[in-house]
Design an enzyme around this catalytic site. Sequence first.
Site, PDB file in Angstrom:
ATOM      1  N   ARG A  57       0.765  -1.188  -0.125  1.00 31.18           N
ATOM      2  CA  ARG A  57      -0.023  -0.023  -0.063  1.00 31.18           C
ATOM      3  C   ARG A  57       0.771   1.260   0.224  1.00 31.18           C
ATOM      4  O   ARG A  57       0.239   2.041  -0.723  1.00 31.18           O
ATOM      5  CB  ARG A  57      -0.761  -0.077   1.184  1.00 31.18           C
ATOM      6  CG  ARG A  57      -1.797  -1.215   1.265  1.00 31.18           C
ATOM      7  CD  ARG A  57      -2.643  -1.137   2.400  1.00 31.18           C
ATOM      8  NE  ARG A  57      -3.602  -0.149   2.574  1.00 31.18           N
ATOM      9  CZ  ARG A  57      -4.163   0.143   3.937  1.00 31.18           C
ATOM     10  NH1 ARG A  57      -4.020  -0.517   4.833  1.00 31.18           N
ATOM     11  NH2 ARG A  57      -5.062   1.291   4.009  1.00 31.18           N
ATOM     12  N   HIS A 109      -6.009   7.181  12.555  1.00 32.04           N
ATOM     13  CA  HIS A 109      -5.576   5.652  12.005  1.00 32.04           C
ATOM     14  C   HIS A 109      -3.951   5.693  11.878  1.00 32.04           C
ATOM     15  O   HIS A 109      -3.833   4.448  11.363  1.00 32.04           O
ATOM     16  CB  HIS A 109      -6.596   4.910  11.176  1.00 32.04           C
ATOM     17  CG  HIS A 109      -7.965   4.702  11.896  1.00 32.04           C
ATOM     18  ND1 HIS A 109      -8.935   4.201  10.975  1.00 32.04           N
ATOM     19  CD2 HIS A 109      -8.323   4.926  13.246  1.00 32.04           C
ATOM     20  CE1 HIS A 109      -9.889   4.115  11.736  1.00 32.04           C
ATOM     21  NE2 HIS A 109      -9.735   4.649  12.994  1.00 32.04           N
ATOM     22  N   CYS A 117       9.103   3.267  16.219  1.00 30.14           N
ATOM     23  CA  CYS A 117       9.946   2.457  17.033  1.00 30.14           C
ATOM     24  C   CYS A 117       8.953   1.500  18.091  1.00 30.14           C
ATOM     25  O   CYS A 117       8.264   2.346  18.655  1.00 30.14           O
ATOM     26  CB  CYS A 117      10.884   3.160  17.813  1.00 30.14           C
ATOM     27  SG  CYS A 117      11.917   2.226  19.027  1.00 30.14           S
ATOM     28  N   GLY A 176     -17.327   9.651   2.472  1.00 32.49           N
ATOM     29  CA  GLY A 176     -16.676   8.397   1.921  1.00 32.49           C
ATOM     30  C   GLY A 176     -16.268   7.239   3.159  1.00 32.49           C
ATOM     31  O   GLY A 176     -15.166   6.675   3.189  1.00 32.49           O
ATOM     32  N   ASN A 202     -21.896  10.036   0.367  1.00 26.79           N
ATOM     33  CA  ASN A 202     -21.523   8.718   0.557  1.00 26.79           C
ATOM     34  C   ASN A 202     -22.356   8.292  -1.029  1.00 26.79           C
ATOM     35  O   ASN A 202     -23.204   8.849  -1.418  1.00 26.79           O
ATOM     36  CB  ASN A 202     -22.048   7.987   1.526  1.00 26.79           C
ATOM     37  CG  ASN A 202     -20.954   6.553   1.427  1.00 26.79           C
ATOM     38  OD1 ASN A 202     -21.268   5.879   0.751  1.00 26.79           O
ATOM     39  ND2 ASN A 202     -20.459   6.468   2.703  1.00 26.79           N
ATOM     40  N   LEU A 203     -21.506   7.254  -1.589  1.00 28.85           N
ATOM     41  CA  LEU A 203     -22.453   6.688  -2.806  1.00 28.85           C
ATOM     42  C   LEU A 203     -23.763   6.148  -2.480  1.00 28.85           C
ATOM     43  O   LEU A 203     -24.506   6.439  -3.382  1.00 28.85           O
ATOM     44  CB  LEU A 203     -21.530   5.495  -3.434  1.00 28.85           C
ATOM     45  CG  LEU A 203     -20.166   5.681  -3.977  1.00 28.85           C
ATOM     46  CD1 LEU A 203     -19.574   4.216  -4.134  1.00 28.85           C
ATOM     47  CD2 LEU A 203     -20.388   6.507  -5.192  1.00 28.85           C
TER      48      LEU A 203
HETATM   49  N1  APR Z   1     -17.407   8.808  -3.095  1.00 28.58           N
HETATM   50  C1  APR Z   1     -18.158   8.832  -1.997  1.00 28.58           C
HETATM   51  N2  APR Z   1     -18.378   7.544  -1.127  1.00 28.58           N
HETATM   52  C2  APR Z   1     -17.741   6.635  -1.512  1.00 28.58           C
HETATM   53  C3  APR Z   1     -16.754   6.385  -2.851  1.00 28.58           C
HETATM   54  C4  APR Z   1     -16.852   7.776  -3.710  1.00 28.58           C
HETATM   55  N3  APR Z   1     -16.264   7.672  -4.689  1.00 28.58           N
HETATM   56  N4  APR Z   1     -16.479   5.105  -3.082  1.00 28.58           N
HETATM   57  C5  APR Z   1     -16.812   4.508  -1.828  1.00 28.58           C
HETATM   58  N5  APR Z   1     -17.749   5.407  -1.108  1.00 28.58           N
HETATM   59  C6  APR Z   1     -18.319   4.849   0.327  1.00 28.58           C
HETATM   60  C7  APR Z   1     -18.602   3.414   0.273  1.00 28.58           C
HETATM   61  O1  APR Z   1     -20.001   3.534  -0.098  1.00 28.58           O
HETATM   62  C8  APR Z   1     -18.277   3.243   1.704  1.00 28.58           C
HETATM   63  O2  APR Z   1     -19.372   3.714   2.662  1.00 28.58           O
HETATM   64  O3  APR Z   1     -16.900   4.847   1.222  1.00 28.58           O
HETATM   65  C9  APR Z   1     -17.151   3.899   1.863  1.00 28.58           C
HETATM   66  C10 APR Z   1     -15.974   3.171   2.477  1.00 28.58           C
HETATM   67  O4  APR Z   1     -16.046   2.305   3.496  1.00 28.58           O
HETATM   68  P1  APR Z   1     -14.890   1.426   4.052  1.00 28.58           P
HETATM   69  O5  APR Z   1     -14.342   0.714   3.013  1.00 28.58           O
HETATM   70  O6  APR Z   1     -15.596   0.716   5.307  1.00 28.58           O
HETATM   71  O7  APR Z   1     -13.925   2.231   4.785  1.00 28.58           O
HETATM   72  P2  APR Z   1     -13.881   3.086   6.085  1.00 28.58           P
HETATM   73  O8  APR Z   1     -15.219   3.681   6.433  1.00 28.58           O
HETATM   74  O9  APR Z   1     -12.836   4.537   5.752  1.00 28.58           O
HETATM   75  O10 APR Z   1     -13.330   2.076   7.038  1.00 28.58           O
HETATM   76  C11 APR Z   1     -13.112   2.901   8.301  1.00 28.58           C
HETATM   77  O11 APR Z   1     -12.021   0.773   9.059  1.00 28.58           O
HETATM   78  O12 APR Z   1     -10.917  -1.208   8.364  1.00 28.58           O
HETATM   79  C12 APR Z   1     -10.968  -0.185   9.022  1.00 28.58           C
HETATM   80  O13 APR Z   1      -9.133   1.352   9.398  1.00 28.58           O
HETATM   81  C13 APR Z   1      -9.771   0.986   8.615  1.00 28.58           C
HETATM   82  O14 APR Z   1      -9.749   3.240   8.219  1.00 28.58           O
HETATM   83  C14 APR Z   1     -10.533   2.326   7.971  1.00 28.58           C
HETATM   84  C15 APR Z   1     -11.987   2.152   8.931  1.00 28.58           C
END
Ligand code: APR
Length: 238
Positions: A57, A109, A117, A176, A202-203
């Site tokens: 990553r 995060h 360290c 997001g 959000n989407l």
């Molecule tokens: N525009 C807006 N929203 C979007 C887009 C976009 N182009 N693409 C995806 N999404 C939304 C999805 O609908 C979803 O709700 O982004 C969100 C991503 O969700 P996750 O994959 O769960 O990511 P996140 O919410 O950041 O996860 C939180 O979980 O695994 C841990 O530490 C990790 O920081 C992370 C935490």
Amino acid sequence: MYQKIVVLTGAGISAESGLRTFRDQNGLWEDHHIEDVATPEGYMRNPELVESFYNDRWRQLQVPEVKPNAAHEALAKLEQAFAGDFLLVTQNVDNLHERAGNHKLLHMHGELSKGRCPRSGQIFRLHEPFGPDNCCTCCIPAQRLRPHIVWFGEIPIGMDRIHDALEECDLFIAIGTSGTVYPAAGFVDIANHHGALSVEVNLTPKERHSLFHLHYEGKASEIMPSLVDKILSGSLFT
Ligand code: APR
């Protein structure tokens, strides 16, 4: 006009920059077990597997095509143009907010581009992949650097500062994020409890959808530029 704004971002804001989210289709948790690559126990059990997960990553961040999108740039414009207090809290460990120009930024995060360290807690900028030879310079004998990432079961970074900002803000925007991981998923409750207007970008509607006063459904890169203009002109409800 708003006085204090807190923005929370999740993996969705970086999706259009080419970085995988966690829980969407083709998300990172489809082909990695959280307990193997995102917990202290997983790291103790198999540090090479965890290092490989974060090295991949980290390398991806250096690919020229991976760069801030219009949503990141809109948030940098908001921070720069907004006269009140502003705090951008991100769950993301990429560096796209910094590269877009945000400075009032808190990575709750951790960050892919840094190592820590395990003995002193000192943080180092990453110049080479994690591995047995990538060690700290603060201890004798030198300690193998671990990813500066907050794993499940560890304490997120900056929570006091985040709580203070949420209790004082009058506008809270979550962009997001699936709202499935605490404490970030609970930020909307704190903001609402202290009288803020809460907005979700959000989407699709997420788990805690009903807690937000306003919803913008769609891609963050398409929504954020006009949303920031509305906020700056005080016309969020028109
Ligand atoms: N525009 C807006 N929203 C979007 C887009 C976009 N182009 N693409 C995806 N999404 C939304 C999805 O609908 C979803 O709700 O982004 C969100 C991503 O969700 P996750 O994959 O769960 O990511 P996140 O919410 O950041 O996860 C939180 O979980 O695994 C841990 O530490 C990790 O920081 C992370 C935490």
